[in-house]
Design a protein around this motif. Structure first.
Motif, short mmCIF file in Angstrom:
data_model
loop_
_atom_site.label_atom_id
_atom_site.label_comp_id
_atom_site.label_asym_id
_atom_site.label_seq_id
_atom_site.Cartn_x
_atom_site.Cartn_y
_atom_site.Cartn_z
N ALA A 1 71.03 74.49 74.69
CA ALA A 1 71.24 74.16 76.10
C ALA A 1 70.55 72.86 76.49
CB ALA A 1 70.73 75.31 76.97
N ILE A 2 69.41 72.57 75.87
CA ILE A 2 68.74 71.29 76.12
C ILE A 2 69.60 70.14 75.60
CG2 ILE A 2 66.73 69.88 75.52
CD1 ILE A 2 65.12 72.50 75.35
N ARG A 3 70.17 70.35 74.43
CA ARG A 3 70.96 69.28 73.78
C ARG A 3 72.28 69.03 74.48
NH1 ARG A 3 73.48 65.78 72.50
NH2 ARG A 3 73.87 64.81 70.47
N TRP A 4 72.96 70.12 74.89
CA TRP A 4 74.28 69.99 75.52
C TRP A 4 74.21 70.56 76.93
CZ3 TRP A 4 74.19 72.00 70.37
CH2 TRP A 4 74.59 71.07 69.41
N GLN A 5 74.14 69.69 77.91
CA GLN A 5 74.04 70.13 79.30
C GLN A 5 75.35 69.83 80.02
OE1 GLN A 5 70.40 69.04 81.34
NE2 GLN A 5 69.21 69.11 79.45
N PRO A 6 76.06 70.86 80.49
CA PRO A 6 77.37 70.66 81.11
C PRO A 6 77.25 70.04 82.49
CG PRO A 6 76.71 72.95 81.28
CD PRO A 6 75.66 72.27 80.45
N THR A 7 78.34 69.48 82.96
CA THR A 7 78.35 68.90 84.30
C THR A 7 78.18 69.98 85.37
OG1 THR A 7 79.81 67.14 83.53
CG2 THR A 7 79.69 67.50 85.91
N PHE A 8 78.90 71.08 85.21
CA PHE A 8 78.81 72.17 86.19
C PHE A 8 77.99 73.30 85.58
CE2 PHE A 8 83.02 70.07 86.83
CZ PHE A 8 82.65 69.35 87.97
N ALA A 9 76.67 73.11 85.63
CA ALA A 9 75.76 73.98 84.88
C ALA A 9 75.76 75.41 85.38
CB ALA A 9 74.34 73.41 84.95
N ALA A 10 75.84 75.62 86.69
CA ALA A 10 75.77 76.98 87.22
C ALA A 10 76.97 77.80 86.77
CB ALA A 10 75.69 76.94 88.74
N ARG A 11 78.17 77.22 86.88
CA ARG A 11 79.37 77.94 86.46
C ARG A 11 79.31 78.26 84.97
NH1 ARG A 11 84.97 74.81 86.80
NH2 ARG A 11 83.88 73.65 85.18
N CYS A 12 78.91 77.30 84.15
CA CYS A 12 78.82 77.53 82.71
C CYS A 12 77.75 78.56 82.37
CB CYS A 12 78.53 76.21 82.00
SG CYS A 12 79.90 75.02 82.06
N GLY A 13 76.63 78.52 83.10
CA GLY A 13 75.57 79.49 82.85
C GLY A 13 76.03 80.91 83.11
N PHE A 14 76.68 81.14 84.25
CA PHE A 14 77.20 82.47 84.54
C PHE A 14 78.32 82.85 83.56
CE2 PHE A 14 75.48 81.80 88.96
CZ PHE A 14 74.53 82.83 88.88
N GLY A 15 79.10 81.86 83.14
CA GLY A 15 80.15 82.14 82.17
C GLY A 15 79.58 82.63 80.84
N VAL A 16 78.49 82.03 80.40
CA VAL A 16 77.83 82.48 79.18
C VAL A 16 77.34 83.92 79.32
CG1 VAL A 16 75.76 82.14 77.77
CG2 VAL A 16 77.21 80.19 78.34
N LEU A 17 76.86 84.26 80.50
CA LEU A 17 76.36 85.62 80.73
C LEU A 17 77.47 86.66 80.73
CD1 LEU A 17 73.57 85.00 83.40
CD2 LEU A 17 73.36 85.29 80.92
#
Length: 410
Positions: free
Chosen positions: A286-302
């Motif tokens: 996650a440190i290496r690859w940080q998406p533009t829309f971090a919140a959406r991607c974070g919840f998507g991973v969950l």
């Protein structure tokens, strides 16, 4: 409207990226030292309580720290938004060091019982409640908004590594010199962190401060901000759900699965190691690859994490280990992205108060979720319980990921 961190007043030059920021890297090292000491003390406290006290009293000693912490964490949020976070954290580190030194002296002088252990635990709870919300506020003063997630990621990686190193060290220390030795080592780590904060760390951004005459007015204003800010409200709920669904499954659910399948207690440790390794890998990714829309991607991973939670209840050792790995990787990844999105989205004037609400949610919801999973497993089966928790996690996080207020949140 929220106050973007980028709009805060700079004190001096623009900070460099974290990888070249000696001040921040030194501070992160100091925090890691403190995390190591915490792991040492947690193991020493658990062993001493279990060895020297009755089971009921041992449980009370180990869990009593949460009560003052839960009572005072909202006050700590107000403190973080009214006073200098760095000074608050220094006071907290020195306070814990002093408590541990006094505890070691008392224990070595013959007061080697539940009273001393309870006094140390209660004092830790008070200090943690009053100072923990100042941590996120300090981050906003040190780095650019683009580096919030990076700092969160390295914090999580170092905490995981220090837990792996500190736990066995705590066992060795308490076997060699008793709990007084562990207290002394932990006190030294707090003193080191306080020294780093005092000598090395300097604010680069000037945070707006809450100016209410009474602390409860500041607290009410913080709750009012949460009502006015859908993004902050959803992020607080989402961050709280991480522990509400995950911790019962990877702690109690895993133990029930291993015990019910007669695999042997050593597999609990192995499975926990798989989880820790996965979390470290996920955080580094996650440190290496940080998406533009971090919140959406974070919840998507969950959403994917829900499947891993369900797998923990399957009566197959390879499936359980794979599930723990999925939970670890997704937890490490999502928590980095969501922590960065949280700091970017929350108005700088309310960082401490909103952080304290999130912390209180963890403290109150988790004790309710743990027995709920146990009861569900008793009524049905371990697999049913983990599937219900995993599915609930996936559905909730999918709803968060698709909300309009989250979809384009960086």
């Amino acid at each position: 409207m929220t106050t973007a961190p980028a709009e805060l007043d700079l004190v001096g030059a623009v900070p460099p990226p974290v990888r070249r920021d000696r001040m921040v890297l030194t501070w992160l090292a100091g925090v890691a030292v403190s995390a190591f000491g915490d792991s040492v003390w947690v193991v020493a406290l658990a062993w001493t309580a279990a060895h020297a006290l009755s089971p009921a009293l041992a449980g009370a000693v180990i869990g009593i720290e949460l009560f003052p912490q839960a009572v005072l964490v909202l006050v700590g949020g107000v403190v973080a938004d009214r006073w200098d976070p760095r000074r608050v954290l220094i006071a907290g580190q020195l306070g814990r060091a002093a408590v541990l030194v006094l505890g070691a002296v008392a224990w070595s002088s013959g007061a080697d019982g539940a009273a001393t252990l309870c006094a140390v635990a209660l004092s830790f709870g008070v200090t943690a409640g009053l100072t923990t919300p100042s941590g996120p506020a300090l981050v906003r003063q040190l780095v650019r908004p683009a580096d919030f997630a990076t700092v969160a990621g390295w914090n999580q990686v170092t905490h995981r590594v220090m837990r792996l190193l500190g736990a066995p060290t705590g066992g060795l220390l308490v076997a060699w010199g008793g709990p007084a030795a562990a207290m002394t080592v932990d006190a030294a780590t707090f003193a080191v962190t306080a020294l780093v904060l005092r000598v090395v760390v300097r604010a680069r951004y000037r945070l707006p401060r809450a100016e209410h005459a009474r602390w409860w007015d500041s607290l009410a204003d913080g709750w009012g901000y949460l009502r006015r800010s859908p993004a902050a409200r959803v992020l607080v709920t989402g961050l709280t759900s991480l522990n509400v669904f995950v911790s019962p499954v990877v702690a109690l659910g895993l133990a029930l699965r291993v015990e019910g399948s007669a695999w042997g207690p050593h597999w609990l440790g192995i499975a926990d190691g798989v989880l820790a390794a996965g979390a470290i890998v996920g955080s580094l990714a996650a440190i290496r690859w940080q998406p533009t829309f971090a919140a959406r991607c974070g919840f998507g991973v969950l959403v994917v994490q829900g499947a891993g939670l369900a797998m923990v209840g399957v009566p197959s050792l390879p499936v359980v280990l794979a599930g723990m790995g999925v939970v670890g990787v997704t937890s490490g990844t999502a928590s980095v992205w969501l922590s960065g999105a949280f700091l970017k989205a929350v108005d700088a004037r309310y960082t401490g108060r909103v952080s304290s609400v999130s912390a209180l949610g963890d403290m109150t919801a988790l004790p309710l979720a743990m027995p709920l999973l146990g009861a569900l497993a008793g009524w049905t089966s371990v697999l049913t319980a983990t599937v219900v928790f995993g599915l609930s996690m996936s559905v909730l996080c999918l709803s968060f990921a698709t909300r309009r207020v989250i979809v384009r949140l960086a």
